[in-house]
Design an enzyme around this catalytic site. Sequence first.
Site, mmCIF file in Angstrom:
data_model
loop_
_atom_site.group_PDB
_atom_site.id
_atom_site.type_symbol
_atom_site.label_atom_id
_atom_site.label_comp_id
_atom_site.label_asym_id
_atom_site.label_seq_id
_atom_site.Cartn_x
_atom_site.Cartn_y
_atom_site.Cartn_z
ATOM 1 C CG ASP A 178 0.577 -4.086 2.174
ATOM 2 O OD1 ASP A 178 0.749 -4.868 3.080
ATOM 3 O OD2 ASP A 178 1.294 -3.174 2.057
ATOM 4 C CD GLU B 63 0.601 -1.578 8.345
ATOM 5 O OE1 GLU B 63 0.157 -0.657 9.257
ATOM 6 O OE2 GLU B 63 1.141 -1.047 7.273
ATOM 7 C CE LYS C 256 3.478 -5.708 3.677
ATOM 8 N NZ LYS C 256 2.939 -4.841 4.444
ATOM 9 C CG ASP D 25 -0.232 -0.109 2.476
ATOM 10 O OD1 ASP D 25 0.897 -0.177 2.665
ATOM 11 O OD2 ASP D 25 -1.289 -0.014 3.566
ATOM 12 C CD GLU E 83 8.081 -0.160 7.754
ATOM 13 O OE1 GLU E 83 7.099 -0.710 7.530
ATOM 14 O OE2 GLU E 83 8.283 0.940 7.402
HETATM 15 O O1 KIV Z 1 3.557 -0.963 1.634
HETATM 16 C C1 KIV Z 1 4.763 -1.354 1.603
HETATM 17 O O2 KIV Z 1 5.458 -1.028 0.728
HETATM 18 C C2 KIV Z 1 5.358 -2.024 2.795
HETATM 19 C C3 KIV Z 1 6.876 -1.917 3.220
HETATM 20 C C4 KIV Z 1 7.001 -1.923 4.404
HETATM 21 C C5 KIV Z 1 7.665 -2.912 2.343
HETATM 22 O O3 KIV Z 1 4.691 -2.572 3.495
#
Ligand code: KIV
Length: 263
Positions: free
Chosen positions: A83, A114, A112, A44, A181
Amino acid sequence: MTMNLSQIRSLYEKGEKLTTLTCYDATFAQVLEQAGVEILLVGDSLGMVLQGHNSTLPVTLDQMAYHVECVARGAKQAFIVADMPFGTSQVNPEKTFENAARLMAAGAHMVKLEGGEVMADTIAFLTQRGIPVFAHIGLTPQSVNQLGGYRVQGKDNKAAQQLLRDAHAVEQAGAGMLLLEAIPATLGAEITANVNIPTIGIGAGKDCSGQVLVLHDMLDIYPGKKPRFVKNFMAGSASIAEAVGKYVKEVKAGSFPAAEHCF
Ligand code: KIV
């Protein structure tokens, strides 16, 4: 043949460093996989590097699905991670599943999201129903307003212990990979040694199982000040393919990140 999670896992078990770069379109998907990048992250971060926003928060699920489709059309062998944009995984597990399923249908092989401990139930819900999950902890850009800026995380003992608990919780919940990160390199090494899933670091030190960078940062085409963990791979390269090839070589050899890129 497309790389799958078992093949990623067997590279990890052999101790081979995993290479990841962000990717948002079909042309770059081909360039990156031909240079040997195993994992393409439709991040994202596209909200910042493609759309010109100053955070990832405005990115929508429709926009992510569109870019996943573009990458999936270009990629023939790389493993594609999508993401989950802000607001699409911070809901109940059922709704998160529905949102993740949209990205999988667009061509992602994994999503992915968070968050650590707090996301464990959601991760379990998704993975038990066929959606592989890459958990992202440390500096989580979707929480920039809560964190008060893009800052290094896990610097004191209490915060480091919480990140270790987060790592265990997401692994227990079934996450297949863990993104770390902007944390101290020593903590990146400790988390990597304490979990049995690959860790992919961005500003988390050389001891992670693999590395990721934002494509526009490592090609030095995104304006503005770069975070410490970014290396400009275009410097001294005659082409984008050569720059990406150098990144792959240095990650595999363990020479990127160097001390100057670490916290
Ligand atoms: O969205 C993104 O680019 C990420 C980075 C931490 C690689 O999640």
